[in-house]
Enzyme design. Sequence first.
Site, PDB file in Angstrom:
ATOM      1  N   TYR A 159      16.311  15.109  31.369  1.00  0.00           N
ATOM      2  CA  TYR A 159      16.237  13.747  31.908  1.00  0.00           C
ATOM      3  C   TYR A 159      17.352  13.504  32.923  1.00  0.00           C
ATOM      4  O   TYR A 159      17.136  12.907  33.975  1.00  0.00           O
ATOM      5  CB  TYR A 159      16.342  12.751  30.756  1.00  0.00           C
ATOM      6  CG  TYR A 159      15.997  11.324  31.113  1.00  0.00           C
ATOM      7  CD1 TYR A 159      14.717  10.974  31.529  1.00  0.00           C
ATOM      8  CD2 TYR A 159      16.953  10.311  30.992  1.00  0.00           C
ATOM      9  CE1 TYR A 159      14.400   9.667  31.827  1.00  0.00           C
ATOM     10  CE2 TYR A 159      16.639   9.001  31.287  1.00  0.00           C
ATOM     11  CZ  TYR A 159      15.357   8.678  31.705  1.00  0.00           C
ATOM     12  OH  TYR A 159      15.052   7.358  32.002  1.00  0.00           O
ATOM     13  N   LYS A 163      16.910  12.525  36.869  1.00  0.00           N
ATOM     14  CA  LYS A 163      17.487  11.349  37.525  1.00  0.00           C
ATOM     15  C   LYS A 163      18.418  11.743  38.664  1.00  0.00           C
ATOM     16  O   LYS A 163      18.512  11.026  39.671  1.00  0.00           O
ATOM     17  CB  LYS A 163      18.220  10.494  36.495  1.00  0.00           C
ATOM     18  CG  LYS A 163      17.301   9.884  35.439  1.00  0.00           C
ATOM     19  CD  LYS A 163      16.163   9.100  36.063  1.00  0.00           C
ATOM     20  CE  LYS A 163      15.272   8.457  35.021  1.00  0.00           C
ATOM     21  NZ  LYS A 163      14.150   7.694  35.626  1.00  0.00           N
TER      22      LYS A 163
END
Length: 263
Positions: A159, A163
């Site tokens: 994740y 990002k």
Amino acid sequence: MSDPVTGVLTGKAVLVAGVGPGLGHALAVRSALAGADVVLASRSAGRLEAVATEVRATGRRAVVVPTDLTDPAAVRRLVDTSVDELGRLDAVLHNAYLPPSRENLLDSGLDRVREELTSPLMALEMVRRAAPALVASKGSVVVVNSMILRNRLPLFGAYRMTKASLLALARGLSIELGPQGVRVNSIAPGYIMGEAVEASFAKAARARGVTPDVIHDEVAAETDLRRLPRPEEIADAAVFLASDLARAITGQCLDVTSGATHH
């Protein structure tokens, strides 16, 4: 006292990509309260219609376009419908979200990592399709990112990669589209005090035999303001960046965390 966003998007057409129950909903309604007509996109037609009712209650137009944002053909139809219905497109607020795997990078299979990296590709395809309309209006893009860029939470390896890629994408698009008058910025929220976080705090509170306020205060103690922002407060940051008030701001990432991060 008047609403802080009143009128800052008057006359503009805003596309909200990823209208979920929390921030996506707030992005749509706060854009309408700021004076914009709003295009609503996500998979759930029922949710879109409910949010459209709220948008129309402000006196603004709402265009509902159920869309699989991972499908390039569907994204093309979404952008075409937006321009056909509203005659222009001034801002894209990209809030499409894929849930994190919550694994260490060393434990994540490559297929799972590739799946999570779909997120920046979704944003790229959206902006690629919307670019001609945004160039025509000298418009803007606001990409919703995450505080995971700054913090040290474990189990968010893929994740965090996603990002970071999304941030690099926004910066790259700012470089490419800036000479044509289009601004591209990001916002990075952390905890958002909406339904999902409230439910998780309530569950943690029950397990410990305390009130949800105790859990909130423990988490909020890590912020300068000692409170967690509401979805509307996150959305207002995006509205600001989409508005002419931010006409000289591009290529930036604004943390909206009540001071949990400094950047």
